[in-house]
Design an enzyme around this catalytic site. Structure first.
Site, PDB file in Angstrom:
ATOM      1  N   LYS A 122      -3.140  55.814 -32.280  1.00  0.00           N
ATOM      2  CA  LYS A 122      -1.972  55.616 -31.428  1.00  0.00           C
ATOM      3  C   LYS A 122      -2.327  55.387 -29.961  1.00  0.00           C
ATOM      4  O   LYS A 122      -1.482  54.965 -29.169  1.00  0.00           O
ATOM      5  CB  LYS A 122      -1.032  56.817 -31.578  1.00  0.00           C
ATOM      6  CG  LYS A 122      -0.424  56.916 -32.953  1.00  0.00           C
ATOM      7  CD  LYS A 122       0.527  55.782 -33.181  1.00  0.00           C
ATOM      8  CE  LYS A 122       1.310  55.862 -34.419  1.00  0.00           C
ATOM      9  NZ  LYS A 122       2.420  54.911 -34.475  1.00  0.00           N
TER      10      LYS A 122
HETATM   11  C1  LIG Z   1      -1.654  61.047 -38.139  1.00  0.00           C
HETATM   12  C2  LIG Z   1      -0.986  59.719 -38.310  1.00  0.00           C
HETATM   13  N1  LIG Z   1      -1.298  58.969 -39.373  1.00  0.00           N
HETATM   14  C3  LIG Z   1      -0.712  57.777 -39.596  1.00  0.00           C
HETATM   15  C4  LIG Z   1       0.234  57.273 -38.739  1.00  0.00           C
HETATM   16  C5  LIG Z   1       0.906  55.962 -39.080  1.00  0.00           C
HETATM   17  O1  LIG Z   1       0.648  54.946 -38.189  1.00  0.00           O
HETATM   18  P1  LIG Z   1       1.779  53.854 -37.941  1.00  0.00           P
HETATM   19  O2  LIG Z   1       2.834  54.504 -37.156  1.00  0.00           O
HETATM   20  O3  LIG Z   1       1.082  52.750 -37.194  1.00  0.00           O
HETATM   21  O4  LIG Z   1       2.267  53.408 -39.278  1.00  0.00           O
HETATM   22  C6  LIG Z   1       0.600  58.042 -37.635  1.00  0.00           C
HETATM   23  C7  LIG Z   1       1.643  57.570 -36.772  1.00  0.00           C
HETATM   24  O5  LIG Z   1       2.117  58.309 -35.944  1.00  0.00           O
HETATM   25  C8  LIG Z   1      -0.045  59.280 -37.401  1.00  0.00           C
HETATM   26  O6  LIG Z   1       0.248  60.053 -36.363  1.00  0.00           O
END
Ligand SMILES: Cc1ncc(COP(=O)(O)O)c(C=O)c1O
Length: 469
Positions: free
Chosen positions: A53
């Site tokens: 992120k």
């Molecule tokens: C720990 C974690 N894994 C996966 C994701 C998923 O990513 P995306 O929001 O790009 O789908 C997030 C999103 O906040 C996350 O914090």
């Protein structure tokens, strides 16, 4: 006065944001040992804020500045499971903005403390409410924007800068790092920004690349993609992925298939990642790896398939949860205190000289005699240096000998009946990992760097546990 010439030829970054991206691909050798395809993990905790992120924090703020909606001295508000908050907080620290983050109470304490460490205000809301409920973290964030002068909502669930950032950075990195050989990309989905942006870029390079989503049981995305139906969302423990609505940043058309995973398999895999690959990652990373392995098995991916699975964040945010045995037991993801025993302990419990092996040149008759002599149903097969080749089992021997299409003779060796699809674990593999394996296989081989150190069956574990009573 600063002497800027001093920095000439000095390798440095002007600020921490410039270190974001170009995260490494790491081979998951042990966890995917019995798959024919190659699985590489894109390890996003190498980013300065510890997650994928970080990539969208800076770009969302820069975009808001460019569009003139974010003014100097402004406040950035966001509904976040924590990681986007960190990405925004890093950018805000450098640019001088204040931050207010709204988080559901299911998120770990570590994440709340981390955001406060970046100087942000954190508001915690109930998890188990509908998205449109005024108490939900989405609604509270919107309200805070209205009430706070000169504030903007980063809006990661609908802001197209999110997937666009992955289209411009994460996707091209993966394509370059795999020299364009990638055949499958696997990712968990929260906002869906990662999978949508990376998926769009990879499919533009090669339309045959398969984009595989991973969704926790309880989220609506799996069924929505599969049948178009919106089911009722249920709660689950894994953080950051899964949704109770379809974010505007998720383009389901880019995704070829979604694999469903449950909390237990996700969290146990998260513990295996650090104990067998040394990769200390978060729960949604365990989910992504379970999903990747399930997909590879189900679709029988071959030796020419190159799979990249993205690991979004670090385990440091979950020490009080997935890495805490009491929390795991309280939530029914771990059975008993015996989980601390490792494969090597159980093998040692069998006593000295307990490891009997065979070699490919051994006569079938000799091996049958050896199985009988030691009262075992299988033997690891090793080469002249003790390196693992596979296993020979009594059932395979029996079927082979009963096979009338084949002429059998006394000097026949076991070469033709060696089974290479035997699960292999490292000596320090915990009992909690062995049990699911032994529900699918007769035996598990213990090996370090391919050198066989032991073989375990259900009766060996039973015998060991009985000896502990
Ligand atoms: C720990 C974690 N894994 C996966 C994701 C998923 O990513 P995306 O929001 O790009 O789908 C997030 C999103 O906040 C996350 O914090």
């Amino acid at each position: 006065m600063k002497n800027h010439e001093l920095l000439e030829n000095v390798a440095y970054y002007d600020n921490i944001v410039q270190t974001i991206g170009d995260t490494p691909l790491v081979h998951l050798k042990s966890l995917t040992r019995d798959l024919a395809c190659t699985v590489l993990a894109k390890v996003e905790f190498f980013n300065p804020g510890g997650s994928v992120k970080d990539r969208i924090g800076w770009t969302i703020i820069e975009d808001a500045e460019r569009r003139g909606v974010l003014k100097p001295g402004g406040t950035i508000v966001e509904a976040t499971s924590g990681n986007t908050g960190v990405g925004l907080a890093i950018a805000a620290a450098i640019k001088g903005y204040r931050c207010i983050f709204v988080m559901p109470d299911k998120m770990s304490q570590e994440k709340i403390l981390l955001l406060r460490a970046y100087g942000a205000r954190v508001v915690v809301t109930p998890t188990a409410v509908e998205p449109e409920d005024p108490r939900s973290y989405y609604s509270v964030a919107n309200k805070l924007v209205e009430e706070t002068p000169n504030a903007i909502l980063a809006n990661q669930y609908h802001n197209q800068v999110n997937p666009q950032t992955h289209y411009e950075t994460t996707g091209p990195e993966i394509w370059r790092q795999t020299a364009g050989k990638i055949t499958h990309f696997v990712a968990g989905m929260g906002t869906g920004g990662t999978i949508t942006g990376v998926g769009r870029f990879l499919k533009e390079q090669n339309p045959h690349v398969k984009i595989v989503g991973v969704d926790p049981v309880g989220s609506i995305l799996y069924e929505l993609h599969r049948s178009g139906k919106t089911v009722k969302a249920e709660s689950y423990k894994v953080e950051g992925i899964g949704e109770d609505f379809l974010p505007g940043t998720t383009d389901l058309r880019v995704i070829d298939e979604i694999v469903q995973v449950n909390d237990r398999e996700s969290l146990l895999m998260t513990r295996r990642l650090v104990r067998e690959e040394g990769i200390f990652a978060g729960g949604s990373c365990g989910s992504a790896v379970v999903g990747a392995i399930k997909y590879a098995r189900e679709h029988k991916l071959g030796a020419n398939d190159l799979m990249v699975v993205i690991l979004p964040d670090s385990g440091s945010r979950y020490l009080s949860k997935v890495f805490n045995d009491d929390w795991m037991r309280e939530n029914g993801f771990l059975e008993s205190a015996w989980v601390d025993f490792r494969a090597v302990d159980i093998q040692a419990g069998k006593g000295e000289g307990a490891l009997i092996t065979a070699q490919p040149t051994d006569l079938m008759t000799d091996v049958v005699a050896r199985l009988k002599q030691y009262g075992v149903s299988q033997l690891p097969v090793v080469d002249g240096n003790g390196r693992l080749l596979g296993v020979v089992t009594e059932i395979d021997l029996l079927n082979h000998m009963l096979n009338a299409d084949h002429v059998h003779h006394a000097d026949e060796t076991i070469e033709a009946v060696i089974d290479i699809n035997v699960p292999v674990v490292r000596p320090n593999t915990p009992l909690e990992t062995l049990m699911p394996m032994l529900s699918h296989h007769h035996a598990v081989i213990i090996a370090a760097e391919d050198y066989v150190q032991g073989i375990l069956t259900k009766i060996d574990i039973l015998d060991f546990l009985a000896s502990q009573m």
